[in-house]
Scaffold this motif. Sequence first.
Motif, PDB file in Angstrom:
ATOM      1  N   MET A   1       0.952  -1.316   0.110  1.00 44.38           N
ATOM      2  CA  MET A   1       0.001  -0.032   0.049  1.00 44.38           C
ATOM      3  C   MET A   1       0.943   1.211  -0.199  1.00 44.38           C
ATOM      4  O   MET A   1       1.890   1.399   0.761  1.00 44.38           O
ATOM      5  CB  MET A   1      -0.910   0.017   1.134  1.00 44.38           C
ATOM      6  N   ASN A   3       0.164   4.486   1.078  1.00 42.64           N
ATOM      7  CA  ASN A   3       0.546   5.282   2.727  1.00 42.64           C
ATOM      8  C   ASN A   3       0.733   6.858   2.208  1.00 42.64           C
ATOM      9  O   ASN A   3       1.345   7.382   3.290  1.00 42.64           O
ATOM     10  CB  ASN A   3       1.521   4.392   3.588  1.00 42.64           C
ATOM     11  N   ASP A  46      10.331   4.704   6.492  1.00 39.81           N
ATOM     12  CA  ASP A  46       9.387   3.626   5.884  1.00 39.81           C
ATOM     13  C   ASP A  46       9.956   2.297   6.285  1.00 39.81           C
ATOM     14  O   ASP A  46      11.352   1.792   5.916  1.00 39.81           O
ATOM     15  CB  ASP A  46       9.253   3.522   4.367  1.00 39.81           C
ATOM     16  N   GLY A  48       8.918  -1.204   5.479  1.00 39.72           N
ATOM     17  CA  GLY A  48       7.958  -2.348   4.865  1.00 39.72           C
ATOM     18  C   GLY A  48       6.726  -1.528   4.855  1.00 39.72           C
ATOM     19  O   GLY A  48       6.617  -0.607   4.123  1.00 39.72           O
ATOM     20  N   GLU A  49       5.757  -2.129   5.393  1.00 36.37           N
ATOM     21  CA  GLU A  49       4.547  -1.672   5.393  1.00 36.37           C
ATOM     22  C   GLU A  49       4.047  -0.646   6.543  1.00 36.37           C
ATOM     23  O   GLU A  49       3.155   0.049   6.746  1.00 36.37           O
ATOM     24  CB  GLU A  49       3.270  -2.693   5.298  1.00 36.37           C
ATOM     25  N   ASN A  50       4.994  -0.378   7.299  1.00 39.39           N
ATOM     26  CA  ASN A  50       4.900   0.439   8.541  1.00 39.39           C
ATOM     27  C   ASN A  50       5.723   1.685   8.356  1.00 39.39           C
ATOM     28  O   ASN A  50       6.556   1.814   7.665  1.00 39.39           O
ATOM     29  CB  ASN A  50       5.318  -0.357   9.902  1.00 39.39           C
ATOM     30  N   GLU A 138      -6.552   2.199  -2.120  1.00 37.82           N
ATOM     31  CA  GLU A 138      -5.951   0.676  -2.203  1.00 37.82           C
ATOM     32  C   GLU A 138      -7.289  -0.127  -2.533  1.00 37.82           C
ATOM     33  O   GLU A 138      -7.299  -0.852  -3.650  1.00 37.82           O
ATOM     34  CB  GLU A 138      -5.309   0.138  -1.174  1.00 37.82           C
TER      35      GLU A 138
END
Length: 147
Positions: A1, A3, A46, A48-50, A138
């Motif tokens: 995603m 973000n 950043d 990963g996804e976090n 998304e």
Amino acid sequence: MDNKELKIATEKFGIETVSAIAVALRAVGANNTGSLINSLRAELKDVGENLDLMIKGNSYFNIIEKGRRPGKQPPLADIVKWAKSKGLPEAAAFPIAKNIGKFGIKPRPILKQIIESNDFKDNYGLLAEAYAKDVTKEINNILKDIK
């Protein structure tokens, strides 16, 4: 995603947090030389996804925030610098350091108070809204690919 919205909101949140800390440090008289406030910064990474938001600054912010237990004296050079900023003679630094070693320093939980304040809690909603926008985007992209 992506973000994207969350990144923008989190960066703003970081800047506002640094600003609130600076105001609080001035209010409690913990800004003698200005170096602590000038050292404060928000870093967004950043992972990963976090997204990780870190508020960084001079190491002695932790001493202001959490205090210092009795036991070991602080570095004399730091106390000399602080004493000079207060207009105290350099000779006052050793007894002050000795006193800190003996009695410690009472905590002043500035960051904790800021994070728990009602004014600041409004920012949490802005982060949630930004995340919701990213998730909606998304989902729309996924649905567009399915059609």
